[in-house]
Design a protein around this motif. Structure first.
Motif, PDB file in Angstrom:
ATOM      1  N   GLN A  67       3.594 -18.467  11.054  1.00 52.19           N
ATOM      2  CA  GLN A  67       4.291 -17.476  11.865  1.00 52.19           C
ATOM      3  C   GLN A  67       5.541 -16.961  11.156  1.00 52.19           C
ATOM      4  OE1 GLN A  67       3.086 -16.302  14.912  1.00 52.19           O
ATOM      5  NE2 GLN A  67       1.302 -17.468  14.270  1.00 52.19           N
TER       6      GLN A  67
ATOM      7  N   SER B  42       4.564 -14.972   8.050  1.00 55.09           N
ATOM      8  CA  SER B  42       3.980 -13.695   8.454  1.00 55.09           C
ATOM      9  C   SER B  42       5.073 -12.682   8.768  1.00 55.09           C
ATOM     10  CB  SER B  42       3.078 -13.897   9.671  1.00 55.09           C
ATOM     11  OG  SER B  42       2.585 -12.662  10.131  1.00 55.09           O
TER      12      SER B  42
ATOM     13  N   LYS C 278      -1.037 -10.819   8.395  1.00 52.80           N
ATOM     14  CA  LYS C 278      -2.028 -11.619   9.118  1.00 52.80           C
ATOM     15  C   LYS C 278      -2.954 -12.359   8.165  1.00 52.80           C
ATOM     16  CE  LYS C 278      -2.072  -8.839  13.342  1.00 52.80           C
ATOM     17  NZ  LYS C 278      -2.836  -7.877  14.185  1.00 52.80           N
TER      18      LYS C 278
ATOM     19  N   SER D 107      -1.083 -15.302   6.943  1.00 50.76           N
ATOM     20  CA  SER D 107      -0.958 -16.267   8.031  1.00 50.76           C
ATOM     21  C   SER D 107      -2.242 -17.079   8.201  1.00 50.76           C
ATOM     22  CB  SER D 107      -0.613 -15.535   9.327  1.00 50.76           C
ATOM     23  OG  SER D 107      -0.567 -16.430  10.419  1.00 50.76           O
TER      24      SER D 107
END
Length: 288
Positions: free
Chosen positions: A43, A46, A68, A71
């Motif tokens: 998180q 990202s 993404k 991540s």
């Protein structure tokens, strides 16, 4: 007796599970911690990647996809480490095999879409292609108004919108007129055979120099006679202007043609149109 045996078997199974759980409890706790930490790291990374990418790429869709992907990679790495900690080597091998097969199937079925997506990301990072540039590619020229994950969008001079797949743009030559602030105008014309060629050259250069502030003097105008045409002696005239797109170049050429026509008319210089001469004094006998 059978019920008692079944109960004993179930009890033994539960005991084995419980003992296995207790013996592997430290590994399970560590695996859960690894998954939790990898999730929080993914998180944070990202968000950081999205901020960094957004400084170079103005399209949120592109920066969002990149963040993404990173991540997911971090979470998958945490999952593999957790499975390895739990000594689930067979499950890890099975997971990698399944992921590889699924990836191959998805890749084949979405080959065109993935190609356009990757090409869109690459185009978004190219410093020499930006929104607002006037470019020419795949037989179309216009202003770049959008570069997304699927397509490259141009607005032509006549206000038509052209949508080109990203992979076609990436695989084809692209001319970017906005990389330079100067463009060369090329103009071809012809004068009658009775014309004074030195006078035509001098008048053309003088007319162009007066019509455009960017042309500092007559010496900045190139002038070459190119051929003896069917009804005229043809010449090529070239000069540089300050322009960033083909529309400005077209406008400059339009103005140059009008000014040269005015100057030639005033000086009595003829710009002939194609002429066909019919001769009727042929003595060939066609009666036989």
């Amino acid at each position: 007796m059978q019920a008692e045996k079944a109960i004993n078997k179930a009890t033994n199974t539960i005991d084995n599970w419980w003992n296995s759980l207790l013996s592997n409890l430290p590994n399970i706790i560590v695996a859960i911690l690894v998954l939790t930490i990898s999730f929080f790291i993914s998180q944070k990374v990202s968000i950081l990647i999205e901020k960094i990418v957004s400084k170079k790429v103005k399209k949120k869709a592109v920066s969002g996809v990149i963040s993404k992907i990173i991540s997911v990679i971090i979470i998958l790495a945490g999952l593999f480490i957790a499975l390895n900690i739990l000594n689930l080597d067979e499950a890890l091998t099975s997971l990698l095999t399944t992921a590889g097969i699924a990836g191959a199937v998805i890749g084949l079925s979405l080959q065109g879409t993935l190609s356009n997506t990757i090409s869109g990301i690459v185009l978004s990072f190219r410093e020499r292609i930006k929104i607002g540039n006037w470019v020419e590619t795949n037989g179309f020229s216009g202003e770049v108004i959008d570069i997304n994950l699927k397509e490259f969008v141009l607005k032509e001079a006549d206000n038509n919108i052209v949508i080109i797949p990203n992979k076609d743009v990436l695989e084809s030559p692209l001319k970017n007129y906005s990389l330079t602030t100067r463009m060369r105008v090329r103009l071809e014309c012809g004068v009658g055979y009775e014309s004074d060629l030195d006078k035509v050259e001098a008048l053309t250069k003088e007319t162009i120099a007066k019509a455009f502030d960017q042309v500092l003097s007559n010496e900045n105008v190139e002038f070459y006679y190119t051929e003896f045409g069917g009804s005229s002696i043809n010449f090529l005239c070239r000069f540089w202007i300050d322009a960033e797109n083909s529309l400005e170049k077209l406008i400059a050429k339009n103005n140059a043609i009008k000014e040269i026509k005015k100057a030639f008319d005033k000086a009595g210089i003829n710009i002939p149109f194609p002429i066909r001469t019919l001769q009727f004094d042929n003595t060939l006998d066609v009666s036989k």
